[in-house]
Design an enzyme around this catalytic site. Structure first.
Site, mmCIF file in Angstrom:
data_model
loop_
_atom_site.group_PDB
_atom_site.id
_atom_site.type_symbol
_atom_site.label_atom_id
_atom_site.label_comp_id
_atom_site.label_asym_id
_atom_site.label_seq_id
_atom_site.Cartn_x
_atom_site.Cartn_y
_atom_site.Cartn_z
ATOM 1 N N ARG A 125 29.399 -86.980 -4.876
ATOM 2 C CA ARG A 125 28.697 -86.673 -6.454
ATOM 3 C C ARG A 125 26.759 -85.580 -5.906
ATOM 4 N NH1 ARG A 125 29.666 -91.784 -8.661
ATOM 5 N NH2 ARG A 125 32.136 -91.441 -9.906
ATOM 6 N N LYS A 146 20.875 -72.272 -6.509
ATOM 7 C CA LYS A 146 22.461 -71.312 -7.002
ATOM 8 C C LYS A 146 23.644 -71.730 -5.742
ATOM 9 C CE LYS A 146 21.679 -68.736 -11.014
ATOM 10 N NZ LYS A 146 21.914 -67.764 -11.085
ATOM 11 N N GLU A 188 19.762 -56.516 -1.368
ATOM 12 C CA GLU A 188 18.687 -57.797 -2.752
ATOM 13 C C GLU A 188 17.372 -57.992 -2.938
ATOM 14 O OE1 GLU A 188 20.495 -59.636 -5.166
ATOM 15 O OE2 GLU A 188 22.251 -60.692 -4.183
ATOM 16 N N LYS A 230 11.105 -64.495 -5.582
ATOM 17 C CA LYS A 230 12.375 -64.911 -6.049
ATOM 18 C C LYS A 230 12.098 -66.323 -6.125
ATOM 19 C CE LYS A 230 17.050 -66.984 -5.989
ATOM 20 N NZ LYS A 230 18.918 -67.026 -5.574
ATOM 21 N N GLU A 240 17.784 -71.203 -14.935
ATOM 22 C CA GLU A 240 17.998 -70.078 -15.812
ATOM 23 C C GLU A 240 18.107 -70.284 -17.222
ATOM 24 O OE1 GLU A 240 20.535 -67.693 -13.757
ATOM 25 O OE2 GLU A 240 21.479 -66.863 -15.550
ATOM 26 N N ARG A 244 14.487 -67.228 -15.578
ATOM 27 C CA ARG A 244 16.112 -66.504 -13.594
ATOM 28 C C ARG A 244 16.775 -65.092 -14.210
ATOM 29 N NH1 ARG A 244 17.555 -70.956 -9.599
ATOM 30 N NH2 ARG A 244 18.841 -69.856 -8.466
ATOM 31 N N ASN A 248 19.062 -61.519 -11.938
ATOM 32 C CA ASN A 248 20.718 -60.857 -12.558
ATOM 33 C C ASN A 248 21.054 -59.651 -11.797
ATOM 34 O OD1 ASN A 248 23.920 -62.168 -13.323
ATOM 35 N ND2 ASN A 248 22.118 -63.148 -11.664
ATOM 36 N N HIS A 251 24.495 -57.490 -11.646
ATOM 37 C CA HIS A 251 24.863 -58.829 -11.393
ATOM 38 C C HIS A 251 25.992 -58.373 -12.035
ATOM 39 C CE1 HIS A 251 21.960 -59.465 -8.034
ATOM 40 N NE2 HIS A 251 22.971 -60.551 -7.568
ATOM 41 N N HIS A 255 29.640 -57.839 -10.549
ATOM 42 C CA HIS A 255 30.513 -59.439 -10.091
ATOM 43 C C HIS A 255 32.012 -58.549 -10.895
ATOM 44 C CE1 HIS A 255 27.381 -63.242 -9.688
ATOM 45 N NE2 HIS A 255 26.857 -62.003 -8.761
ATOM 46 N N HIS A 268 29.158 -57.963 -1.851
ATOM 47 C CA HIS A 268 27.969 -58.482 -2.840
ATOM 48 C C HIS A 268 26.901 -57.159 -2.948
ATOM 49 C CE1 HIS A 268 25.902 -60.566 -5.815
ATOM 50 N NE2 HIS A 268 24.941 -60.633 -4.867
HETATM 51 N N1 LIG Z 1 23.012 -68.623 -4.264
HETATM 52 C C1 LIG Z 1 22.628 -67.303 -5.062
HETATM 53 O O1 LIG Z 1 20.790 -67.115 -5.619
HETATM 54 C C2 LIG Z 1 23.206 -66.277 -4.012
HETATM 55 C C3 LIG Z 1 22.314 -65.216 -4.518
HETATM 56 C C4 LIG Z 1 22.757 -63.551 -3.594
HETATM 57 C C5 LIG Z 1 23.767 -63.895 -3.309
HETATM 58 N N2 LIG Z 1 24.982 -64.556 -3.589
HETATM 59 C C6 LIG Z 1 25.925 -64.967 -2.398
HETATM 60 O O2 LIG Z 1 25.855 -64.618 -1.511
HETATM 61 C C7 LIG Z 1 27.580 -63.995 -0.721
HETATM 62 C C8 LIG Z 1 27.074 -62.397 -0.223
HETATM 63 O O3 LIG Z 1 26.384 -63.039 1.208
HETATM 64 P P1 LIG Z 1 25.910 -62.817 2.323
HETATM 65 O O4 LIG Z 1 25.684 -60.919 1.834
HETATM 66 O O5 LIG Z 1 25.067 -62.857 3.260
HETATM 67 O O6 LIG Z 1 27.497 -62.097 2.962
HETATM 68 P P2 LIG Z 1 28.659 -63.432 3.925
HETATM 69 O O7 LIG Z 1 28.534 -64.586 4.319
HETATM 70 O O8 LIG Z 1 29.685 -63.113 3.791
HETATM 71 O O9 LIG Z 1 27.626 -62.756 5.561
HETATM 72 C C9 LIG Z 1 28.016 -61.212 5.323
HETATM 73 C C10 LIG Z 1 29.374 -60.957 7.000
HETATM 74 O O10 LIG Z 1 28.182 -61.199 7.921
HETATM 75 C C11 LIG Z 1 28.942 -62.391 9.089
HETATM 76 N N3 LIG Z 1 27.275 -62.454 9.780
HETATM 77 C C12 LIG Z 1 26.406 -63.122 8.936
HETATM 78 N N4 LIG Z 1 25.464 -63.530 10.075
HETATM 79 C C13 LIG Z 1 25.606 -62.737 11.273
HETATM 80 C C14 LIG Z 1 25.046 -62.956 12.332
HETATM 81 N N5 LIG Z 1 23.393 -62.835 11.833
HETATM 82 N N6 LIG Z 1 25.384 -62.118 13.326
HETATM 83 C C15 LIG Z 1 26.666 -61.460 13.333
HETATM 84 N N7 LIG Z 1 27.599 -61.758 12.058
HETATM 85 C C16 LIG Z 1 26.714 -61.677 10.735
HETATM 86 C C17 LIG Z 1 29.599 -62.780 8.180
HETATM 87 O O11 LIG Z 1 30.249 -63.607 9.150
HETATM 88 C C18 LIG Z 1 30.329 -62.125 7.686
HETATM 89 O O12 LIG Z 1 31.317 -61.217 7.776
HETATM 90 C C19 LIG Z 1 28.028 -63.605 -2.245
HETATM 91 O O13 LIG Z 1 29.031 -64.749 -1.933
HETATM 92 C C20 LIG Z 1 26.497 -63.578 -3.531
HETATM 93 O O14 LIG Z 1 27.678 -64.099 -4.609
HETATM 94 C C21 LIG Z 1 24.404 -65.326 -3.608
HETATM 95 O O1 LIG Z 2 19.678 -66.899 -7.790
HETATM 96 C C1 LIG Z 2 19.345 -66.051 -9.464
HETATM 97 O O2 LIG Z 2 19.547 -66.370 -10.231
HETATM 98 C C2 LIG Z 2 20.476 -65.102 -8.713
HETATM 99 O O3 LIG Z 2 20.736 -64.095 -9.873
HETATM 100 C C3 LIG Z 2 20.051 -64.214 -7.857
HETATM 101 C C4 LIG Z 2 21.353 -63.335 -7.255
HETATM 102 O O4 LIG Z 2 21.220 -62.522 -6.146
HETATM 103 C C5 LIG Z 2 22.917 -64.045 -6.538
HETATM 104 O O5 LIG Z 2 23.804 -63.497 -6.748
HETATM 105 C C6 LIG Z 2 23.338 -65.087 -7.678
HETATM 106 O O6 LIG Z 2 24.308 -65.628 -7.145
HETATM 107 C C7 LIG Z 2 24.213 -64.444 -9.001
HETATM 108 O O7 LIG Z 2 23.965 -65.708 -9.588
HETATM 109 P P1 LIG Z 2 24.887 -65.589 -11.182
HETATM 110 O O8 LIG Z 2 24.827 -67.286 -11.934
HETATM 111 O O9 LIG Z 2 25.245 -64.523 -11.835
HETATM 112 O O10 LIG Z 2 26.353 -66.161 -10.448
HETATM 113 ZN ZN LIG Z 3 23.104 -60.629 -5.782
#
Ligand SMILES: NC(=O)c1ccc[n+]([C@@H]2O[C@H](COP(=O)([O-])OP(=O)(O)OC[C@H]3O[C@@H](n4cnc5c(N)ncnc54)[C@H](O)[C@@H]3O)[C@@H](O)[C@H]2O)c1
Ligand SMILES: O=C(O)C(=O)C[C@@H](O)[C@H](O)[C@H](O)COP(=O)(O)O
Ligand SMILES: [Zn+2]
Length: 366
Positions: A125, A146, A188, A230, A240, A244, A248, A251, A255, A268
């Site tokens: 949990r 998130k 981003e 952010k 959100e 917030r 997006n 997105h 997405h 992404h």
């Molecule tokens: N939670 C949030 O608020 C939020 C915000 C934006 C994006 N996201 C999510 O983030 C994800 C995308 O993240 P990303 O673009 O970092 O992708 P990722 O984590 O897949 O990394 C991209 C690639 O780079 C490689 N890599 C990572 N760091 C490295 C380094 N220092 N050196 C060499 N290779 C490296 C990884 O192995 C992968 O192949 C998506 O799933 C997206 O939905 C979430």
């Molecule tokens: O943190 C947030 O809020 C965002 O929307 C950041 C986005 O860049 C990110 O991709 C996030 O994961 C999107 O959220 P979702 O709720 O649309 O899945």
């Molecule tokens: Zn994003």
């Protein structure tokens, strides 16, 4: 660049984003500062690419400081944000003996951060969680809590809000990042400018060449600014309920592209780059944005080597259906984040679906 610290203000769940070159070597001290003592058993979640470069150095620092850590290595790429990989990590956590005082360390990009964060949010949990971002894109994903995995029908549909205890951002890791992932990260960064700060967009434009070459001083500034935009929004609206959603921008389209291509063709950053262009085009078409916003948006993204054209074989009708599964959709009504001007965006509801389809069809025709 020295060490910079920003705070995400969330009352008793406030935490620091610590940004610096070579910070991995200070990981143990930063964990202690964040309240994660060496008595807490850790599970490091990372992917196979990141592990090659940074897992052993991190394990060394942790061991030297008395931490016990189990390492879980997942395949690189978006497809690891799945129920199957989530289940495997849960099994590893149980077998490694993690308890309620344990913590999960996400060492990697946004995929690892979102996945490991969801494991932390749900294991017993909810246990502590630390973000150690290694991609440029993760200046966004590591902040704000998130956490999620994907469903084949929609992106991030299974998730939670679970804030990290600290974000430890070693910018040195960006030097091993493939250029395609550097570009994805700039999507981003540009987004943070487009939603909140026209002067930052000007600055990005003026410094695009040096930023692309990862000039450490300028890149540090871009990361800090992106994180600050952010953090300010998350501090006001953690879950959100309102503003917030502005984070997006692009997105809802992006997405849908990712889900329809089985999370395997566009990454992404690429998907939301095309999405931000479409949002600008819709905004101009309905007279919401001043003319020129679309051209500027497209130019900015192209400066950072990002795609802006319609993604190949996808059908606009299928994209529209997928867009309706977006989390901002309520009662079947789409809500899009649209630019009014550079640096200013709003959530807009009740846009005619035919108009959105029309814009997408024009894009397909090029
Ligand atoms: N939670 C949030 O608020 C939020 C915000 C934006 C994006 N996201 C999510 O983030 C994800 C995308 O993240 P990303 O673009 O970092 O992708 P990722 O984590 O897949 O990394 C991209 C690639 O780079 C490689 N890599 C990572 N760091 C490295 C380094 N220092 N050196 C060499 N290779 C490296 C990884 O192995 C992968 O192949 C998506 O799933 C997206 O939905 C979430
Ligand atoms: O943190 C947030 O809020 C965002 O929307 C950041 C986005 O860049 C990110 O991709 C996030 O994961 C999107 O959220 P979702 O709720 O649309 O899945
Ligand atoms: Zn994003």
């Amino acid at each position: 660049m020295g060490v910079e610290k920003l705070t995400v203000e969330l009352g008793e769940r406030s935490y620091q984003i610590v940004i610096g070159d070579g910070l991995l070597h200070q990981a143990a001290a930063l964990l202690v500062e964040a309240g994660i003592a060496s008595t807490s058993k850790l599970m490091i979640v990372t992917d196979e690419n990141v592990a090659v470069h940074y897992l052993e150095p991190l394990l060394d620092v942790l061991r030297e400081n008395g931490y016990q850590a189990h390492s879980a290595i997942v395949p690189a790429g978006e497809q690891s944000k799945s129920l199957a990989v989530y289940e495997r990590l849960m099994t590893e956590a149980i077998e490694a003996g993690l308890d309620r005082k344990s913590a999960v360390l996400a060492l990697g990009g946004g995929v690892v951060g979102d996945l490991a964060g969801f494991v932390a949010a749900t294991y017993m949990r909810g246990i502590d969680f630390v973000q150690m971002p290694t991609t440029l894109l993760a200046h966004d994903s590591s902040v704000g809590g998130k956490v999620a995995i994907n469903h084949p029908l929609g992106k991030n549909l299974i998730g939670a809000f679970h804030q990290p205890k600290v974000v430890i951002y070693d910018t040195k890791a960006l030097r091993s990042l493939p250029k395609r992932e550097v570009a994805a990260g700039f999507a981003e960064v540009v987004k943070h400018g487009l939603i909140a700060d026209a002067a930052f967009v000007d600055w990005l434009e003026d410094n695009a060449d040096l930023l692309w070459q990862l000039d450490s001083e300028l890149l540090g500034k871009a990361i800090e600014k992106g994180c600050a935009v952010k953090a300010a929004i998350v501090s006001q609206d953690e879950t959100e309920q309102g503003q917030r959603a502005l984070l997006n921008l692009g997105h809802t389209f992006g997405h849908a592209f990712e889900a329809l291509s089985a999370y395997s063709t566009l990454n992404h950053g690429e998907a939301i780059s095309i999405g931000m262009c479409l949002a600008a085009k819709v905004a101009e078409r309905i007279g919401f944005a001043e003319t020129g916003v679309y051209n500027r948006t497209k130019r900015m993204l192209e400066l950072f080597h990002l795609p802006t054209a319609w993604p190949g074989t996808l059908s606009p009708d299928a994209v529209l259906e997928a867009m309706k599964r977006d989390k901002k959709t309520v009662g079947g009504k789409l809500a899009l984040v649209l630019p009014r001007a550079i640096g200013q965006v709003e959530v807009v509801k009740n846009i005619e679906e035919e108009l959105i389809l029309g814009v997408m069809r024009e894009e397909v025709e090029g």
